[in-house]
Design a protein around this motif. Structure first.
Motif, PDB file in Angstrom:
ATOM      1  N   ASP A  75       6.317  35.488  51.867  1.00 16.39           N
ATOM      2  CA  ASP A  75       5.901  36.666  52.631  1.00 16.39           C
ATOM      3  C   ASP A  75       5.084  36.247  53.850  1.00 16.39           C
ATOM      4  N   TYR A  76       5.316  36.960  54.948  1.00 19.57           N
ATOM      5  CA  TYR A  76       4.546  36.701  56.165  1.00 19.57           C
ATOM      6  C   TYR A  76       4.527  37.965  57.012  1.00 19.57           C
ATOM      7  N   GLY A  77       3.637  38.004  57.978  1.00 21.27           N
ATOM      8  CA  GLY A  77       3.573  39.144  58.880  1.00 21.27           C
ATOM      9  C   GLY A  77       3.291  40.437  58.148  1.00 21.27           C
ATOM     10  N   ARG A 112       9.732  38.853  54.816  1.00 15.00           N
ATOM     11  CA  ARG A 112       9.974  37.730  53.912  1.00 15.00           C
ATOM     12  C   ARG A 112      10.937  36.758  54.573  1.00 15.00           C
ATOM     13  N   SER A 113      10.608  35.481  54.524  1.00 12.02           N
ATOM     14  CA  SER A 113      11.357  34.457  55.244  1.00 12.02           C
ATOM     15  C   SER A 113      12.322  33.704  54.346  1.00 12.02           C
ATOM     16  N   LEU A 156       9.270  27.761  56.210  1.00 10.88           N
ATOM     17  CA  LEU A 156       9.721  29.150  56.320  1.00 10.88           C
ATOM     18  C   LEU A 156      10.454  29.293  57.646  1.00 10.88           C
ATOM     19  N   ALA A 185       9.458  32.544  59.709  1.00  9.46           N
ATOM     20  CA  ALA A 185       8.036  32.643  60.021  1.00  9.46           C
ATOM     21  C   ALA A 185       7.530  31.490  60.872  1.00  9.46           C
ATOM     22  N   GLU A 187       6.550  28.528  59.602  1.00 12.08           N
ATOM     23  CA  GLU A 187       5.401  28.029  58.858  1.00 12.08           C
ATOM     24  C   GLU A 187       5.828  26.905  57.906  1.00 12.08           C
ATOM     25  N   TRP A 223       4.479  25.333  54.123  1.00 14.66           N
ATOM     26  CA  TRP A 223       3.590  25.581  52.994  1.00 14.66           C
ATOM     27  C   TRP A 223       3.598  24.377  52.055  1.00 14.66           C
ATOM     28  N   LYS A 271      -1.157  26.996  53.612  1.00 19.19           N
ATOM     29  CA  LYS A 271      -0.183  27.455  54.597  1.00 19.19           C
ATOM     30  C   LYS A 271      -0.565  26.989  55.990  1.00 19.19           C
ATOM     31  N   LYS A 331       0.474  27.713  59.822  1.00 20.13           N
ATOM     32  CA  LYS A 331       1.186  28.694  60.644  1.00 20.13           C
ATOM     33  C   LYS A 331       1.426  28.140  62.043  1.00 20.13           C
TER      34      LYS A 331
END
Length: 387
Positions: free
Chosen positions: A139-141, A145-146, A163, A166, A168, A170, A184, A186
C-alpha cells in the motif's frame, strides 16, 4: 501375511537401490505453454520425470530447499507448487494470488515469499506446509496498491523488494515471521522493474524503467538511503522500442565489475563495483536480456530479445571483449551454468529443445527434447544468496 513382510521389505529395498538418486545434480526445466516442469540430471544429461498441471508458467521461477530435495515453482497465475525431486511428484500446490511475478526462500530455508501483481504485495508461507505466515500489502499513497517486483532474499533473515507503481524499495525483517518489521525507502526512482542482490548479499540494485539509471541500496548501511547511479547514461539518446525487459537476476558481478544489459540498446554496461560509475560498454548483437557470469566469473554469456534471440555471445571478463558468437537455435530464452561452470544449458523455446555447451571449447555436447522451454533452474541455487 507375516511370511510376506520380509519379501516385501526386500522388494522395496531392491527397487530403491536400483535407481538411487541424490539431489546435487538435479534441475528443473519449465515448459511454459504446457504448464509442465521437467526434472533433469545435469551430470548425465537426462530427463528423469515430467511434472504436469502447474498452471500458467509463462513467467515462472524456481527456488530450492536447503537440502535440495524440494523445488518451489512460482507461476504467473499466482500458483505456488512444491515439488519433491526424489519422488517426482507434487508435494503441495496452492493458488495464493491472482498474478504473481516470482519469489524467494529465506536465509534459514523456512519461509517462502511470493511477490504479487494482483493483489499487489508479498505473501510469506511456511516452506514445510505452504501455510500462510504473513501478508504484506504494498500500500502507498491514498489507498493505492503497487505491483511488487525484484523480490530477493538477503542476509539477516530479510526479504527485499521494489514497488513498481510507487517507486519504493522495502526491506522486510522476518526474524519474527508473524510480525514482519518493514523499512521503507521512498522516492527511489520511477518504475523499478526488477532487481538483484550482489552475491555477497550486500547491495540491492533495482533497474528503473521510467527514468535513466539504477537505484542502489547498501544493505550493510541502509540508513544511508538509496543512491542513484548511472543517471546520465542514455539520458539524451533516442528512445528505442524494448522487445523484452532485461532480467536483473541474470545480471552479473565479476571481479571489480558489474555486467548489465542496457535497456533497449545493443550494449552491455560495465560498471565499476567500487565507485558505481560506468567503466565502459560492450557492443553486442542485440538487446541483451540475460547477462550471466560463469561461476568463476571469467566468462559472461549474453542472450538477446527478438529478433536476435537465435544468438548467444560470450564475453571475456578480463579483456572485456567478445570471444565468440554462437547460434545454438531459435528462441534462446534462458541459460543456466552447472555449479562449477564447466557446462551451460540453454533453453531453445522455438526449437523445442535444451542445448548443453562445454564452456571451455564453446562446443555443443548434448541436446534434450523439451516443449517450449523458458526457464532452467539447477538445485545448486539452494546455496546462493538472492536466487
Amino acid at each position: 501375511m507375516k511370511k510376506l513382510l520380509p519379501f516385501l521389505a526386500l522388494l522395496i529395498s531392491v527397487n530403491a537401490a536400483a535407481d538411487p538418486r541424490a539431489t546435487g545434480d538435479l534441475g528443473v526445466v519449465i515448459e511454459r505453454e504446457n504448464g509442465n516442469a521437467l526434472i533433469v540430471n545435469t551430470t548425465e544429461h537426462k530427463r528423469l520425470a515430467k511434472i504436469e498441471k502447474l498452471g500458467d508458467l509463462s513467467h515462472a521461477s524456481v527456488v530450492f530447499s536447503h537440502d535440495e530435495r524440494y523445488a518451489y515453482v512460482f507461476g504467473r497465475d499466482g500458483g505456488l507448487t512444491k515439488i519433491d525431486l526424489l519422488k517426482d511428484a507434487i508435494d503441495k500446490r496452492i493458488i495464493q494470488a491472482g498474478n504473481s511475478i516470482g519469489g524467494a526462500i529465506s536465509q534459514d530455508g523456512k519461509l517462502i515469499a511470493v511477490s504479487n501483481y494482483t493483489p499487489g504485495g508479498v505473501k510469506v508461507f511456511s516452506a514445510d506446509t505452504l501455510e500462510l505466515v504473513a501478508d504484506i500489502p504494498a500500500d502507498y499513497g491514498s489507498g493505492q496498491r503497487s505491483k511488487v517486483v525484484g523480490l530477493v532474499d538477503a542476509p539477516g533473515q530479510r526479504f527485499v523488494f521494489s514497488l513498481f507503481d510507487a517507486g519504493e524499495i522495502w526491506i522486510a525483517d522476518m526474524k519474527n515471521p508473524k510480525a514482519p518489521v518493514l523499512k521503507k525507502f521512498k522516492d527511489t526512482g520511477k518504475q523499478p522493474y526488477d532487481a538483484l542482490v550482489s552475491p555477497d548479499g550486500r547491495y540491492y540494485i533495482a533497474g528503473l524503467f521510467g527514468e535513466p539509471g539504477l537505484a542502489l541500496l547498501d544493505l550493510w548501511n541502509p540508513e544511508a538511503g538509496v543512491k542513484h547511479i548511472l543517471s546520465e547514461f542514455g539520458k539524451d539518446d533516442d528512445k528505442l522500442p524494448v522487445y523484452k525487459m532485461p532480467h536483473f537476476e541474470g545480471w552479473s558481478v565479476a571481479g571489480d565489475y558489474v555486467f548489465a544489459p542496457a535497456i533497449g540498446q545493443h550494449k552491455v554496461l560495465v560498471i565499476d563495483k567500487n565507485t558505481w560509475d560506468l567503466h565502459g560498454t560492450i557492443d553486442v548483437a542485440g538487446q541483451p536480456v540475460f547477462v550471466m557470469a560463469r561461476p568463476d566469473a571469467r566468462q559472461i554469456w549474453v542472450n538477446f530479445a527478438f529478433p536476435d534471440n537465435n544468438q548467444v555471445q560470450v564475453i571475456d571478463a578480463k579483456d572485456l571483449s567478445i570471444v565468440k558468437t554462437l547460434s545454438p537455435g531459435k528462441g534462446v530464452l534462458h541459460m543456466e551454468f552447472t555449479p562449477r561452470g564447466e557446462q551451460v544449458w540453454l533453453a531453445l523455446r522455438d526449437d523445442d529443445s535444451l542445448a548443453v555447451y562445454d564452456t571451455e571449447t564453446l562446443q555443443e555436447i548434448a541436446r534434450l527434447p523439451a516443449s517450449k522451454p523458458n526457464g532452467i533452474f539447477f538445485s545448486s541455487r539452494a546455496h546462493r544468496i538472492g536466487l
